[in-house]
Design a protein around this motif. Structure first.
Motif, mmCIF file in Angstrom:
data_model
loop_
_atom_site.group_PDB
_atom_site.id
_atom_site.type_symbol
_atom_site.label_atom_id
_atom_site.label_comp_id
_atom_site.label_asym_id
_atom_site.label_seq_id
_atom_site.Cartn_x
_atom_site.Cartn_y
_atom_site.Cartn_z
ATOM 1 N N PRO A 84 0.804 -1.226 0.000
ATOM 2 C CA PRO A 84 0.000 0.000 0.000
ATOM 3 C C PRO A 84 0.838 1.278 0.000
ATOM 4 C CG PRO A 84 -0.129 -1.098 2.126
ATOM 5 C CD PRO A 84 0.621 -2.011 1.206
ATOM 6 N N LEU A 85 2.128 1.180 0.285
ATOM 7 C CA LEU A 85 3.003 2.351 0.263
ATOM 8 C C LEU A 85 3.953 2.332 -0.930
ATOM 9 C CD1 LEU A 85 3.878 2.492 4.057
ATOM 10 C CD2 LEU A 85 2.196 3.843 2.831
ATOM 11 N N TYR A 86 3.653 1.510 -1.925
ATOM 12 C CA TYR A 86 4.528 1.354 -3.089
ATOM 13 C C TYR A 86 4.821 2.686 -3.776
ATOM 14 C CZ TYR A 86 6.010 -0.022 -7.774
ATOM 15 O OH TYR A 86 6.694 -0.138 -8.947
ATOM 16 N N ASN A 87 3.791 3.460 -4.080
ATOM 17 C CA ASN A 87 3.985 4.727 -4.794
ATOM 18 C C ASN A 87 4.811 5.713 -3.986
ATOM 19 O OD1 ASN A 87 2.535 3.916 -7.050
ATOM 20 N ND2 ASN A 87 0.597 4.556 -6.153
ATOM 21 N N GLU A 88 4.641 5.733 -2.677
ATOM 22 C CA GLU A 88 5.404 6.651 -1.839
ATOM 23 C C GLU A 88 6.884 6.262 -1.798
ATOM 24 O OE1 GLU A 88 1.286 7.287 -1.175
ATOM 25 O OE2 GLU A 88 2.382 5.409 -1.036
ATOM 26 N N PHE A 89 7.170 4.950 -1.739
ATOM 27 C CA PHE A 89 8.563 4.515 -1.737
ATOM 28 C C PHE A 89 9.231 4.759 -3.089
ATOM 29 C CE2 PHE A 89 7.377 1.657 1.921
ATOM 30 C CZ PHE A 89 8.102 2.371 2.849
ATOM 31 N N VAL A 90 8.509 4.561 -4.170
ATOM 32 C CA VAL A 90 9.058 4.846 -5.492
ATOM 33 C C VAL A 90 9.357 6.342 -5.620
ATOM 34 C CG1 VAL A 90 8.492 4.888 -7.961
ATOM 35 C CG2 VAL A 90 8.043 2.852 -6.623
ATOM 36 N N GLY A 91 8.470 7.167 -5.102
ATOM 37 C CA GLY A 91 8.698 8.614 -5.117
ATOM 38 C C GLY A 91 9.909 9.013 -4.290
ATOM 39 N N LEU A 92 10.080 8.387 -3.127
ATOM 40 C CA LEU A 92 11.242 8.666 -2.284
ATOM 41 C C LEU A 92 12.524 8.262 -2.994
ATOM 42 C CD1 LEU A 92 12.518 9.488 0.416
ATOM 43 C CD2 LEU A 92 12.014 7.164 1.239
ATOM 44 N N ARG A 93 12.521 7.112 -3.633
ATOM 45 C CA ARG A 93 13.708 6.666 -4.371
ATOM 46 C C ARG A 93 14.026 7.613 -5.517
ATOM 47 N NH1 ARG A 93 15.985 3.367 -8.282
ATOM 48 N NH2 ARG A 93 17.583 2.003 -7.434
ATOM 49 N N PHE A 94 12.994 8.089 -6.202
ATOM 50 C CA PHE A 94 13.205 9.039 -7.291
ATOM 51 C C PHE A 94 13.784 10.348 -6.770
ATOM 52 C CE2 PHE A 94 11.718 12.451 -10.076
ATOM 53 C CZ PHE A 94 12.309 12.046 -11.258
ATOM 54 N N ARG A 95 13.295 10.829 -5.623
ATOM 55 C CA ARG A 95 13.831 12.059 -5.048
ATOM 56 C C ARG A 95 15.302 11.881 -4.677
ATOM 57 N NH1 ARG A 95 8.910 11.913 -2.383
ATOM 58 N NH2 ARG A 95 9.848 11.497 -0.345
ATOM 59 N N ALA A 96 15.653 10.700 -4.156
ATOM 60 C CA ALA A 96 17.044 10.424 -3.806
ATOM 61 C C ALA A 96 17.930 10.382 -5.055
ATOM 62 C CB ALA A 96 17.153 9.110 -3.033
ATOM 63 N N LEU A 97 17.442 9.723 -6.114
ATOM 64 C CA LEU A 97 18.200 9.688 -7.375
ATOM 65 C C LEU A 97 18.366 11.087 -7.951
ATOM 66 C CD1 LEU A 97 16.665 6.553 -9.137
ATOM 67 C CD2 LEU A 97 19.034 6.835 -8.402
ATOM 68 N N SER A 98 17.301 11.867 -7.911
ATOM 69 C CA SER A 98 17.370 13.234 -8.436
ATOM 70 C C SER A 98 18.355 14.079 -7.638
ATOM 71 C CB SER A 98 15.988 13.884 -8.401
ATOM 72 O OG SER A 98 15.104 13.195 -9.226
ATOM 73 N N TYR A 99 18.366 13.923 -6.330
ATOM 74 C CA TYR A 99 19.298 14.675 -5.489
ATOM 75 C C TYR A 99 20.740 14.318 -5.843
ATOM 76 C CZ TYR A 99 21.905 16.272 -1.448
ATOM 77 O OH TYR A 99 22.835 16.871 -0.641
ATOM 78 N N LEU A 100 21.004 13.013 -5.967
ATOM 79 C CA LEU A 100 22.364 12.590 -6.290
ATOM 80 C C LEU A 100 22.806 13.100 -7.656
ATOM 81 C CD1 LEU A 100 22.354 8.920 -4.959
ATOM 82 C CD2 LEU A 100 23.613 10.861 -4.014
ATOM 83 N N ALA A 101 21.904 13.039 -8.629
ATOM 84 C CA ALA A 101 22.272 13.447 -9.991
ATOM 85 C C ALA A 101 22.330 14.967 -10.128
ATOM 86 C CB ALA A 101 21.278 12.873 -10.988
ATOM 87 N N ASP A 102 21.324 15.662 -9.629
ATOM 88 C CA ASP A 102 21.227 17.102 -9.855
ATOM 89 C C ASP A 102 22.058 17.929 -8.881
ATOM 90 O OD1 ASP A 102 19.468 16.452 -11.859
ATOM 91 O OD2 ASP A 102 17.674 16.879 -10.664
ATOM 92 N N GLU A 103 21.972 17.619 -7.602
ATOM 93 C CA GLU A 103 22.654 18.428 -6.589
ATOM 94 C C GLU A 103 24.105 18.002 -6.387
ATOM 95 O OE1 GLU A 103 21.195 21.062 -5.138
ATOM 96 O OE2 GLU A 103 19.405 20.644 -6.344
ATOM 97 N N CYS A 104 24.356 16.708 -6.373
ATOM 98 C CA CYS A 104 25.703 16.209 -6.101
ATOM 99 C C CYS A 104 26.503 15.953 -7.377
ATOM 100 C CB CYS A 104 25.639 14.929 -5.274
ATOM 101 S SG CYS A 104 24.802 15.132 -3.692
ATOM 102 N N GLY A 105 25.825 15.891 -8.519
ATOM 103 C CA GLY A 105 26.506 15.646 -9.785
ATOM 104 C C GLY A 105 27.085 14.248 -9.907
ATOM 105 N N GLU A 106 26.494 13.294 -9.215
ATOM 106 C CA GLU A 106 27.006 11.919 -9.237
ATOM 107 C C GLU A 106 26.355 11.109 -10.365
ATOM 108 O OE1 GLU A 106 27.078 9.848 -5.552
ATOM 109 O OE2 GLU A 106 27.542 11.658 -4.400
ATOM 110 N N ASP A 107 27.049 10.075 -10.765
ATOM 111 C CA ASP A 107 26.527 9.146 -11.765
ATOM 112 C C ASP A 107 25.638 8.130 -11.055
ATOM 113 O OD1 ASP A 107 26.088 7.639 -14.040
ATOM 114 O OD2 ASP A 107 27.998 6.578 -13.887
ATOM 115 N N VAL A 108 24.366 8.083 -11.422
ATOM 116 C CA VAL A 108 23.403 7.199 -10.746
ATOM 117 C C VAL A 108 23.045 5.985 -11.577
ATOM 118 C CG1 VAL A 108 22.439 9.025 -9.299
ATOM 119 C CG2 VAL A 108 21.454 8.572 -11.550
ATOM 120 N N THR A 109 23.783 5.731 -12.641
ATOM 121 C CA THR A 109 23.443 4.598 -13.515
ATOM 122 C C THR A 109 23.540 3.259 -12.780
ATOM 123 O OG1 THR A 109 25.702 4.568 -14.372
ATOM 124 C CG2 THR A 109 24.034 5.760 -15.663
#
Length: 113
Positions: A84-109
């Protein structure tokens, strides 16, 4: 010059029609709403936390399997959508990936399936 006032109403007579963002009502969903808000409210602003989130929450459902047994193949479907929390966890993971890629400039591949 005349002003144009246009109102547009959607009237759907189909009993199973729900708008795309419609949340189903019920006591179970209402019980989980505070937890959903907590997960949605998590701000990712630390690269160590972002890496931990990306490592902990899988990019695809880990439960989907094909099992060969006695010459027959059985398919176990992905069960993550039942969480029941699938969409919220996917959103959290996306926010973490976006932070790493956009703010930290890291390769998230390495975190992408």
């Amino acid at each position: 010059m005349e002003t144009i006032n246009h109102t547009h109403e959607h009237t759907h007579t189909h009993p199973n029609y729900h708008p795309p963002n419609h949340k189903r009502r019920g006591w179970f969903n209402n019980l989980l709403n505070p937890l959903r808000r907590v997960v949605d409210g998590i701000q990712v602003n630390n690269n160590r936390i972002a890496h931990l989130i990306c490592q902990t929450i899988p990019c695809c459902c880990p439960f989907e399997r094909k099992i060969n047994l006695f010459g027959r193949t059985f398919h176990i479907p992905a069960l993550c959508k039942l969480n029941p929390l699938y969409n919220e966890f996917v959103g959290l993971r996306f926010r973490a990936l976006s932070y790493l890629a956009d703010e930290c400039g890291e390769d998230v591949t390495k975190y992408i399936c």
